[in-house]
Design a protein around this motif. Structure first.
Motif, PDB file in Angstrom:
ATOM      1  N   GLU A  27       0.838  -1.189   0.000  1.00  0.00           N
ATOM      2  CA  GLU A  27       0.000   0.000   0.000  1.00  0.00           C
ATOM      3  C   GLU A  27       0.874   1.240   0.000  1.00  0.00           C
ATOM      4  O   GLU A  27       1.909   1.284   0.662  1.00  0.00           O
ATOM      5  N   GLY A  75      -3.101   0.459  -3.724  1.00  0.00           N
ATOM      6  CA  GLY A  75      -2.376  -0.773  -3.502  1.00  0.00           C
ATOM      7  C   GLY A  75      -1.922  -1.428  -4.791  1.00  0.00           C
ATOM      8  O   GLY A  75      -2.459  -1.166  -5.867  1.00  0.00           O
ATOM      9  N   LEU A  82      -8.965  -1.122  -3.003  1.00  0.00           N
ATOM     10  CA  LEU A  82      -8.135  -1.517  -1.868  1.00  0.00           C
ATOM     11  C   LEU A  82      -8.987  -1.767  -0.629  1.00  0.00           C
ATOM     12  O   LEU A  82      -8.771  -2.743   0.095  1.00  0.00           O
TER      13      LEU A  82
END
Length: 96
Positions: A22, A27, A45
């Motif tokens: 991340e 991400g 994400l």
């Protein structure tokens, strides 16, 4: 007719061998089996994080609706689409 998520993903869970990094609310997922990477925006994400095997798609949609201040209907569309995409990439494990 809208596509629904597969029944065997009632509690979606991502594969444990996938590597996630991340950065700045987004991400990147690396799949060691296919040597492929997948970029996740902030919404994707958040859905990914909730695909831990303990949340149903409806629960994930409710969280997204609150978090991103969108309607539950819109949120559910995003969650269903993301789960179908993760399924097509073989990034989820089937419920036991």
């Amino acid at each position: 007719m809208a596509k629904t998520i597969p029944d065997h993903h009632a509690f979606p869970a991502h594969r444990a061998d996938l590597i996630v990094h991340e950065l700045d609310g987004e991400g990147v997922v690396f799949d060691p089996l296919t040597a492929s990477t997948h970029r996740l925006n902030s919404t994707a994400l958040e859905i990914w994080k909730q695909c831990d095997g303990s949340h149903q798609a409806a629960d994930i949609a409710a969280r997204l609706s609150d978090l991103f201040e969108v309607s539950l209907t819109e949120s559910q569309k995003h969650v269903d689409k993301m789960i179908r995409e993760l399924e097509s990439l073989h990034m989820l494990v089937a419920d036991e």
